[in-house]
Design an enzyme around this catalytic site. Structure first.
Site, PDB file in Angstrom:
ATOM      1  N   GLN A   1     -24.577  80.125   2.488  1.00 22.98           N
ATOM      2  CA  GLN A   1     -24.006  79.064   3.317  1.00 22.98           C
ATOM      3  C   GLN A   1     -22.535  79.333   3.591  1.00 22.98           C
ATOM      4  O   GLN A   1     -22.042  79.085   4.695  1.00 22.98           O
ATOM      5  CB  GLN A   1     -24.176  77.697   2.650  1.00 22.98           C
TER       6      GLN A   1
ATOM      7  N   HIS B   1     -35.999  64.566  10.042  1.00 16.75           N
ATOM      8  CA  HIS B   1     -36.227  63.246   9.464  1.00 16.75           C
ATOM      9  C   HIS B   1     -34.956  62.412   9.586  1.00 16.75           C
ATOM     10  O   HIS B   1     -33.965  62.844  10.179  1.00 16.75           O
ATOM     11  CB  HIS B   1     -36.710  63.338   8.017  1.00 16.75           C
TER      12      HIS B   1
ATOM     13  N   THR C   1     -37.129  73.042   6.803  1.00 13.89           N
ATOM     14  CA  THR C   1     -38.093  72.959   5.704  1.00 13.89           C
ATOM     15  C   THR C   1     -39.372  72.240   6.112  1.00 13.89           C
ATOM     16  O   THR C   1     -40.318  72.175   5.325  1.00 13.89           O
ATOM     17  CB  THR C   1     -37.456  72.236   4.500  1.00 13.89           C
TER      18      THR C   1
ATOM     19  N   HIS D   1     -31.543  63.870   8.756  1.00 10.89           N
ATOM     20  CA  HIS D   1     -30.988  64.703   9.822  1.00 10.89           C
ATOM     21  C   HIS D   1     -30.416  63.836  10.949  1.00 10.89           C
ATOM     22  O   HIS D   1     -29.415  64.194  11.565  1.00 10.89           O
ATOM     23  CB  HIS D   1     -32.078  65.604  10.414  1.00 10.89           C
TER      24      HIS D   1
ATOM     25  N   ASP E   1     -23.550  65.563  -0.493  1.00  7.02           N
ATOM     26  CA  ASP E   1     -24.095  66.448  -1.521  1.00  7.02           C
ATOM     27  C   ASP E   1     -23.815  67.922  -1.203  1.00  7.02           C
ATOM     28  O   ASP E   1     -24.135  68.800  -2.006  1.00  7.02           O
ATOM     29  CB  ASP E   1     -25.602  66.210  -1.697  1.00  7.02           C
TER      30      ASP E   1
ATOM     31  N   ARG F   1     -37.551  74.231  -4.253  1.00  5.15           N
ATOM     32  CA  ARG F   1     -38.284  73.922  -3.030  1.00  5.15           C
ATOM     33  C   ARG F   1     -39.464  74.867  -2.847  1.00  5.15           C
ATOM     34  O   ARG F   1     -39.465  75.996  -3.335  1.00  5.15           O
ATOM     35  CB  ARG F   1     -37.351  74.057  -1.813  1.00  5.15           C
TER      36      ARG F   1
ATOM     37  N   LYS G   1     -37.718  56.963   2.866  1.00  5.50           N
ATOM     38  CA  LYS G   1     -38.988  57.243   2.216  1.00  5.50           C
ATOM     39  C   LYS G   1     -39.956  56.105   2.482  1.00  5.50           C
ATOM     40  O   LYS G   1     -39.612  54.941   2.310  1.00  5.50           O
ATOM     41  CB  LYS G   1     -38.809  57.430   0.700  1.00  5.50           C
ATOM     42  N   THR G   2     -41.188  56.443   2.901  1.00  3.85           N
ATOM     43  CA  THR G   2     -42.215  55.446   3.157  1.00  3.85           C
ATOM     44  C   THR G   2     -43.473  55.811   2.387  1.00  3.85           C
ATOM     45  O   THR G   2     -43.546  56.873   1.756  1.00  3.85           O
ATOM     46  CB  THR G   2     -42.560  55.391   4.665  1.00  3.85           C
TER      47      THR G   2
ATOM     48  N   LYS H   1     -31.897  68.410  -5.442  1.00  2.00           N
ATOM     49  CA  LYS H   1     -33.293  68.643  -5.791  1.00  2.00           C
ATOM     50  C   LYS H   1     -33.445  68.835  -7.295  1.00  2.00           C
ATOM     51  O   LYS H   1     -32.644  69.526  -7.931  1.00  2.00           O
ATOM     52  CB  LYS H   1     -33.840  69.882  -5.062  1.00  2.00           C
TER      53      LYS H   1
END
Length: 431
Positions: A197, A71, A66, A74, A218, A112, A256-257, A108
């Site tokens: 999937q 990140h 995506t 992962h 999840d 997306r 998250k930043t 989500k």
């Protein structure tokens, strides 16, 4: 003549007892996963334990492309893959060139963003390069495949007749990944994701005898769909296992930043910024992070868990160094550590500290909030105002009290100014 054989027998038994004792103290890979708190849900714990401990398991984890970088979420999955591979098991890294065209609704609140095929192919190439830093793909020790190879050329009607008949809509609607979206709206496009999937697992089992699907907690509903499909179509017994999500002690996802996600690509998140993120984790989270995303021995981590107060800062530095070394290499980890030590110890400038270069024209009539946005130290001007109101911002060691402050030439010493956000975030601006 009788004494020597007796001595030999006694010594032999002593060595045997010592060997048994040593073997008792050696953790299996499965025991270590449990001890670190990595495991969440399993479909058949006893059978999975046997396979992974024997180093005989072929397993897969899917990565939807995506973005053009992996990140920290992962990274959690890659660490688990690496642990299992080190024990002799064979990982399959599945790139979602096909599923990425749809988008996983799990976790989500909104649909997306739709990506083009070109974007997805580019992102897959970026993923391949990054994954090779963590997983050994040489000599067939691991496999990397793309589900675009079997998903993009499917005939939709044939797929519905062959695969769609194996799924109950009523049962699908009870899945957590769908339940949380039903009130806000779930597109039919996303509703197909579970089927795709699940089909991945069927194909990987047929092609590579893949026995286990792994994923974040999840993904549990999607994993169960794949198990059921393999059973119904091929009468094959396969297994599912989820790992703990990387969250804070308050249950919020980490990574998250102010600049967005905590990317593994050094162009999107510098090694210094990456290091700083982990140095600044909350006291309640540092031990859990050490367990989940480092290879620091558990004995050391358990000793650190007894620490309090300032001692925990040592644990945070260890966490930051170990994770940065895994992601960016030892040299970059050393640079980030040295820069942090120089800045915090002396309030000085390090050549490795984060830097933004702006032209004189860009700085002309720029306000402090605009500068903070340009350096990506804040996500919004509202956040910048709150930071200033709370006395959390300094320029060249002088507190900023006016959110309307203008940037002037006088603020630049030898062509540079130093911004400090809070106690630990430093940034240099040069013109």
């Amino acid at each position: 003549m009788i004494i020597r054989p007796l001595i030999a027998i006694v010594l032999s038994e002593a060595f045997l007892l010592l060997r048994i004792k040593m073997e008792e103290n050696i953790m299996t890979v499965f025991e270590e996963l449990k001890r670190r708190g990595l495991l969440a849900q399993l479909t058949n714990e006893e059978e999975i334990e046997k396979m992974v401990n024997a180093g005989k398991a072929t397993f897969y984890i899917g990565f939807d492309p995506t973005a053009d970088s992996l990140h920290v979420g992962h990274f959690m999955a890659l660490c688990l893959m690496k642990r299992l591979q080190m024990a002799g098991n064979k990982p399959i890294a599945l790139l979602g060139g096909g599923t990425g065209m749809i988008g996983d609704p799990s976790g989500k609140t909104d649909m997306r963003k739709m990506l083009t095929r070109e974007d997805i192919e580019h992102n897959c190439e970026c993923f391949k390069k990054q994954m090779s830093r963590f997983i050994d793909f040489s000599e067939g020790k691991a496999i990397m495949v793309n589900n675009a190879d079997w998903l993009l050329d499917l005939n939709y009607v044939d797929f519905l007749r062959d695969i769609g008949t194996c799924f109950s809509v009523n049962k699908m609607l009870t899945a957590e990944c769908f339940k949380t979206r039903l009130e806000k709206g779930l597109s039919f496009l996303e509703f197909n994701y579970m089927l795709m999937q699940s089909y991945d697992f069927l194909m990987l089992n047929r092609k590579y005898n893949c026995k286990i699907e792994l994923g974040g907690d999840d993904q549990w509903s999607n994993i169960l769909g794949g198990l059921e499909l393999c059973r119904r179509k091929d009468q094959k017994q396969v297994y599912g296992m989820t790992f703990t999500l990387l969250t804070t002690s308050e249950g919020k996802k980490m990574g998250k930043t102010a600049k967005g996600a905590l990317w593994l690509d050094p162009k999107k998140c510098t090694p210094y910024d990456f290091y700083q993120y982990w140095v600044n984790v909350q006291d309640d989270d540092v031990i859990n992070c050490l367990k989940l995303i480092t290879f620091v021995p558990m004995e050391e981590i358990e000793e650190m868990s007894k620490w309090e107060g300032k001692e925990l800062n040592v644990a945070k530095k260890r966490l930051a160094y170990e994770v940065t070394k895994l992601v960016h290499g030892e040299e970059e980890a050393n640079k980030a550590q040295d820069a942090a030590n120089a800045i915090f110890a002396n309030g000085g400038i390090s050549e490795n500290m984060p830097t933004t270069e702006l032209s004189s024209d860009e700085l002309l009539s720029m306000g402090i909030l605009d500068l903070l946005m340009a350096t990506k130290l804040i996500p919004s001007k509202g956040e910048g105002r709150r930071l200033i109101q709370q006395n959390g911002l300094s320029v060249n060691d002088n507190k900023v009290t006016d959110a309307n402050m203008l940037i002037t030439d006088e603020l630049f010493v030898d062509g540079a100014m130093i911004i400090r956000k809070g106690k630990k975030v430093f940034h240099r601006v040069i013109k």
